[in-house]
Motif scaffolding. Sequence first.
Motif, PDB file in Angstrom:
ATOM      1  N   THR A 321       7.178  -1.095  56.287  1.00 42.32           N
ATOM      2  CA  THR A 321       8.489  -1.767  55.764  1.00 42.32           C
ATOM      3  C   THR A 321       8.409  -2.234  54.738  1.00 42.32           C
ATOM      4  N   PRO A 322       8.960  -1.606  53.603  1.00 36.57           N
ATOM      5  CA  PRO A 322       8.837  -1.905  52.281  1.00 36.57           C
ATOM      6  C   PRO A 322       8.947  -3.432  52.167  1.00 36.57           C
ATOM      7  N   MET A 323       8.782  -3.848  50.832  1.00 40.67           N
ATOM      8  CA  MET A 323       8.110  -5.617  50.442  1.00 40.67           C
ATOM      9  C   MET A 323       8.927  -5.747  49.691  1.00 40.67           C
ATOM     10  N   THR A 324      10.021  -4.945  48.998  1.00 42.80           N
ATOM     11  CA  THR A 324      10.620  -5.067  47.924  1.00 42.80           C
ATOM     12  C   THR A 324      12.169  -4.803  48.452  1.00 42.80           C
ATOM     13  N   PRO A 325      13.911  -5.513  47.428  1.00 43.08           N
ATOM     14  CA  PRO A 325      14.724  -4.934  47.949  1.00 43.08           C
ATOM     15  C   PRO A 325      15.039  -3.657  47.474  1.00 43.08           C
ATOM     16  N   GLU A 326      15.891  -2.561  47.882  1.00 43.11           N
ATOM     17  CA  GLU A 326      16.755  -0.893  47.130  1.00 43.11           C
ATOM     18  C   GLU A 326      18.059  -1.766  46.881  1.00 43.11           C
ATOM     19  N   VAL A 327      18.576  -0.569  46.477  1.00 43.80           N
ATOM     20  CA  VAL A 327      19.653  -0.655  46.454  1.00 43.80           C
ATOM     21  C   VAL A 327      20.881   0.455  46.683  1.00 43.80           C
ATOM     22  N   ILE A 447       2.513 -12.826  29.256  1.00 43.19           N
ATOM     23  CA  ILE A 447       2.794 -11.691  30.787  1.00 43.19           C
ATOM     24  C   ILE A 447       4.228 -11.906  30.503  1.00 43.19           C
ATOM     25  N   VAL A 448       4.107 -11.203  31.306  1.00 42.86           N
ATOM     26  CA  VAL A 448       5.660 -11.275  32.231  1.00 42.86           C
ATOM     27  C   VAL A 448       5.273 -11.237  33.427  1.00 42.86           C
ATOM     28  N   PHE A 449       5.694 -12.435  34.258  1.00 48.22           N
ATOM     29  CA  PHE A 449       6.412 -12.720  35.728  1.00 48.22           C
ATOM     30  C   PHE A 449       7.491 -11.207  36.833  1.00 48.22           C
ATOM     31  N   GLN A 450       7.136 -10.990  37.928  1.00 49.67           N
ATOM     32  CA  GLN A 450       8.176 -10.574  38.470  1.00 49.67           C
ATOM     33  C   GLN A 450       7.709 -10.529  39.866  1.00 49.67           C
ATOM     34  N   THR A 451       8.767 -11.140  40.584  1.00 44.93           N
ATOM     35  CA  THR A 451       8.907 -11.966  41.512  1.00 44.93           C
ATOM     36  C   THR A 451       9.913 -11.397  42.709  1.00 44.93           C
ATOM     37  N   ARG A 452      10.361 -10.824  43.962  1.00 39.92           N
ATOM     38  CA  ARG A 452      11.011 -10.274  45.194  1.00 39.92           C
ATOM     39  C   ARG A 452      10.920 -10.665  46.234  1.00 39.92           C
ATOM     40  N   VAL A 453      12.193 -11.067  47.173  1.00 39.28           N
ATOM     41  CA  VAL A 453      12.240 -11.760  47.705  1.00 39.28           C
ATOM     42  C   VAL A 453      13.392 -10.551  49.160  1.00 39.28           C
ATOM     43  N   ILE A 454      12.921 -10.763  50.267  1.00 35.78           N
ATOM     44  CA  ILE A 454      14.013  -9.857  51.180  1.00 35.78           C
ATOM     45  C   ILE A 454      13.844 -11.019  52.651  1.00 35.78           C
ATOM     46  N   SER A 455      15.445 -10.751  52.494  1.00 33.18           N
ATOM     47  CA  SER A 455      15.366 -12.176  53.895  1.00 33.18           C
ATOM     48  C   SER A 455      16.226 -11.786  55.113  1.00 33.18           C
ATOM     49  N   TYR A 456      16.291 -12.394  56.314  1.00 31.59           N
ATOM     50  CA  TYR A 456      17.410 -12.454  56.906  1.00 31.59           C
ATOM     51  C   TYR A 456      17.395 -13.033  57.789  1.00 31.59           C
ATOM     52  N   THR A 457      18.739 -13.427  57.888  1.00 31.69           N
ATOM     53  CA  THR A 457      19.041 -15.237  58.754  1.00 31.69           C
ATOM     54  C   THR A 457      20.094 -14.682  59.833  1.00 31.69           C
ATOM     55  N   GLU A 458      19.412 -14.953  60.987  1.00 25.57           N
ATOM     56  CA  GLU A 458      20.115 -14.960  62.356  1.00 25.57           C
ATOM     57  C   GLU A 458      20.781 -16.047  62.842  1.00 25.57           C
ATOM     58  N   ARG A 459      21.930 -16.705  62.912  1.00 25.37           N
ATOM     59  CA  ARG A 459      22.178 -17.905  64.038  1.00 25.37           C
ATOM     60  C   ARG A 459      22.965 -17.736  65.116  1.00 25.37           C
ATOM     61  N   ALA A 460      23.017 -18.332  65.991  1.00 27.85           N
ATOM     62  CA  ALA A 460      23.593 -18.201  66.952  1.00 27.85           C
ATOM     63  C   ALA A 460      24.041 -19.528  67.685  1.00 27.85           C
ATOM     64  N   LEU A 461      24.730 -19.597  67.856  1.00 25.54           N
ATOM     65  CA  LEU A 461      25.562 -20.786  69.068  1.00 25.54           C
ATOM     66  C   LEU A 461      26.324 -20.576  70.256  1.00 25.54           C
ATOM     67  N   ASP A 462      25.648 -21.296  71.198  1.00 27.88           N
ATOM     68  CA  ASP A 462      27.220 -20.723  72.422  1.00 27.88           C
ATOM     69  C   ASP A 462      27.040 -22.500  73.125  1.00 27.88           C
ATOM     70  N   MET A 463      28.614 -22.701  73.515  1.00 29.96           N
ATOM     71  CA  MET A 463      28.484 -24.120  73.518  1.00 29.96           C
ATOM     72  C   MET A 463      29.315 -23.902  74.606  1.00 29.96           C
ATOM     73  N   PHE A 464      29.454 -24.591  76.468  1.00 30.72           N
ATOM     74  CA  PHE A 464      29.683 -24.907  77.132  1.00 30.72           C
ATOM     75  C   PHE A 464      31.046 -26.143  77.299  1.00 30.72           C
ATOM     76  N   GLN A 465      32.168 -26.621  77.168  1.00 29.78           N
ATOM     77  CA  GLN A 465      32.236 -27.937  77.943  1.00 29.78           C
ATOM     78  C   GLN A 465      32.797 -27.945  79.150  1.00 29.78           C
ATOM     79  N   LEU A 466      32.905 -29.111  80.002  1.00 35.51           N
ATOM     80  CA  LEU A 466      34.123 -29.367  80.470  1.00 35.51           C
ATOM     81  C   LEU A 466      34.365 -30.309  80.868  1.00 35.51           C
ATOM     82  N   LYS A 467      36.034 -31.018  80.746  1.00 33.81           N
ATOM     83  CA  LYS A 467      36.922 -32.432  80.298  1.00 33.81           C
ATOM     84  C   LYS A 467      37.307 -32.610  81.621  1.00 33.81           C
TER      85      LYS A 467
END
Length: 953
Positions: A321-327, A447-467
């Motif tokens: 998979t690619p290591m750098t961002p696409e447009v 010297i010119v420095f270049q840096t590239r980042v690709i990230s994906y963060t997935e969050r999930a929450l399931d909550m059950f309550q009985l009152k």
Amino acid sequence: MKKLLLLIVTFAVLANVAFAQTATIAGTVKDADSQEALVGATIRLLKDSVMVAGAYTDDAGAYSVEVAPGNYTLVCTYISYDNKTIDNIQLTAGQSLVQDVVMGMDVNDAGDKNIVVIMDKVVKNNEATLINMQRRSTSVVDVISLEQVQRTGDQDAGAAMKRVTGVTVEGGKYVYVRGLGDRYTKTLLNGSEIPSLDPNRNSVQMDLFPANLIDNIVVYKTFTPDLPGSFTGGLVKISTKDFPQKFSLSYNSSLGFNTSASFRNDFLTGQRGNTDWLGMDDGTRDLPAPLSNSGYILPDQSFADPVKADAIELATNAFSTPMTPEVSNSSLNHSHAFTIGDQKKLGGKPFGYVVGLSYNKTDNFFENAVEGRWQLVSNIDQSNGLNNQIYLTGDQASREVLWGGLVNFSWLPSVNHQLSFNYMHNQSGNSSARFLQGDLMRDDPNIVFQTRVISYTERALDMFQLKGDHTFGKLKADWIGAFSHSAQNEPDLRFFSNDYTREDTVYDIQRALYSAPSRYFRKMEENNLDGKVGFTLPFKQWSGRESKFQFGGAYTYKGREFYERRFEYVNGSPQTIHYDGNPAAYFGEENLGVIGTDNNGLFQYGNYITDASELRNSYSGTQGIAAAHMMVDMPLIGELRMITGARMETTSIVLTSKDTHLDAATLNNLDILPSVNLIYAMRPQAMRNIMNLRGCYSRTLARPVFRELAPYASFDFVGDMVLIGNPDLQRTLIDNLDLRWELYPSTSELVSVSAFYKNFTNPIELVINPMAANIEGNYRNVPNASLVGVEFEFRKNLDFITPALKDLRASGNITLIKSRLDISPDELEQIRSLNPNAESTRAMFGQSPYSLNGELAYTNDSIGFNTSMSFNVFGPRIAAVSRGGTPNVYEQPSPTLDFSVGKRFGPIDIRFRARNLLDPEYKKVQTLKNVDYIFSSYRIGRTFSLGVTYTIQ
């Protein structure tokens, strides 16, 4: 004409007959002691124990119900009051009966034969009702109603929280109450604790809760023993939508245009999966096949072992998979929400339900963002300024999907017992890409420095309550049991950095000044159990006045598993690999690594991937907190009321690294947390201009989170630094003093002035070491800290200026705070080695010296029109504490101005919103000799949206 006249007469006769066949009952509902109107009380008319009609009281406490002639029972309910039942109301055709209702508190007569089984439901999304609840609360609280959220157009709980007095929100997610960092804030959902989905934070990401699923938000600023003891700034209680009294259906859709992000053809992105639109990865970013058997669990041997040379070659090719961002192209933001609810019969008893769904997609683009790193390297008197380590500019883009679902059931099997079940699922996925370039000043300035980042963060929450809520004679009991499962997954977080020289544009990599190209796989899962039970027993104190004794217990358990895998592309060639500037060429076939053995032993050259994971970077953590509390609520002398008691909490935290050679981090404490609240009703019999004076002392605590205790170093993409945990951290104890004066000119107005003081023992701080090879931060306790502050709030209708302004209201609040933290002797010595005149104290981490909110709103229900303009700003606060003499990083004020206007056309409501109209620069700086050095800077753009809501009731 004759036919038309005949038709009109016929209709008139029929209308008169229809009117003659109905009756009207109307009146007001008031408090028995103060005679003030009770806003939002529920009126029901029952015939043969079956509800046939109902209404809610308005701002004047008035109601009116039209029914057919007959014999009825009227039942009135209101929060904190005993139900009022009036039997044998005989209504005849055409009659208009006035029936006023007077309600008293703490009068329990469950054995009364006239009590009728009803669903005890109080409107809690109305602003006037919540202000009344705020006035009667045993604690200092501030409230946000669904009514206010709809008026301002906030789309989630994070945006709505900015309207609360003394509250600021970091990054749209993390709540700071009274200028204190997120570790001093606690969040409850319908009364039970919510786990954090960020391994580095204590507080909940508030953007997870869509506005259409929220009924109200209450922020407790003072502690009472029936509340968890682990909050100091504020306890945020989110209540989701409750069941309606009758069938209700609502659907909303909106489209939004962002001036920075929408309709771009250069929108940065990484590789996408087919289910990204659902906020979850479809496996596109999973570990490749050669590694998938071990998943996030580390193998017994590293892939760098010569025995596994074939696996290295295979793995190197598998990461294709690619290591750098696409447009790509970006589109409009959009959101959709649907809710439906009704009240039916189950077993002949009232049964209510509500189901809600929501979906939001938001694009963000930060153009010309700046990242800088600075260091003071010589004595401040001889220094001309800070030395630049890195100064980069470029673009960053993100696409966030957030959706949620809610199911709520409530059943009243008898008048003394009510059961409720709640299930909520929230899911979010954030895809982010970044490209920055600039100078590495610590090396050759050519010297010119270049840096590239690709990230994906997935969050999930399931909550059950009985009152459950129950009444046994005079004893009232309530309980809640909850289970939640939360997960955060960061699959294939990719970093690629390189440099080139300006003269010959030769592209190199791995100059040992920055990390090799790498990929991170992180996963966190957490299970939470939360159980609470409370009892309330009324009694009469020595003068015969009604009082309450409350006691109960609670237990919460948290179990977390955190795994991290890290892979690096290693250059085994004897010299640096050069390529044409296209990062894809770096991974070309000609540069692909080979590893093996020959007569001389192990050999390797070219690019190959190695498993750089460390066992210690993965851990297991458990936390158990058992609590018991007792408190009494009783009048003392005259109108002076006291709520006092104590809470006992035992803490057991164990964190074990997957590296068994490391000792476990443990924390065991037993704490007694006392609380005394005094409330003096200065004008108890007034119907208007009711006035209270409150005073409070309490002790609370703040515990370190798992990540802060974890004894390892890991790279934090968000903060661009290496984070190092500390297994020796201790919990923080805080002594709190509060004083508040409150004035309620009417049921929907208030004016309040508060003062508060807090003293911290062993507060936990994040400290940055800019002198390390890679910027690193670690957590530690410092001896002592304190803060003092004042708050002012008002909500006022402007009809006092002229009656023509009766539909216009203004509200605002301001908080002023000064905090002081004692710098430890070791740190102070380091600071004064470069800055001899440095002070021995500083402000607390994350604490703002001021925050300001304002709103001007116009509401005309007769024509279905409302509009509001709101403003929010907070003062500069420490975002990172630097080690040595280098100045601390301060987040600068970023004032926001929002506008909303809506018009109702029958069941259809059309709303236009304009957000972030000022489009301020979001900036963090380090300041030396009145010169600001940019740590980070970006703008988010203005957003304009148009939404349509269709409602059936």
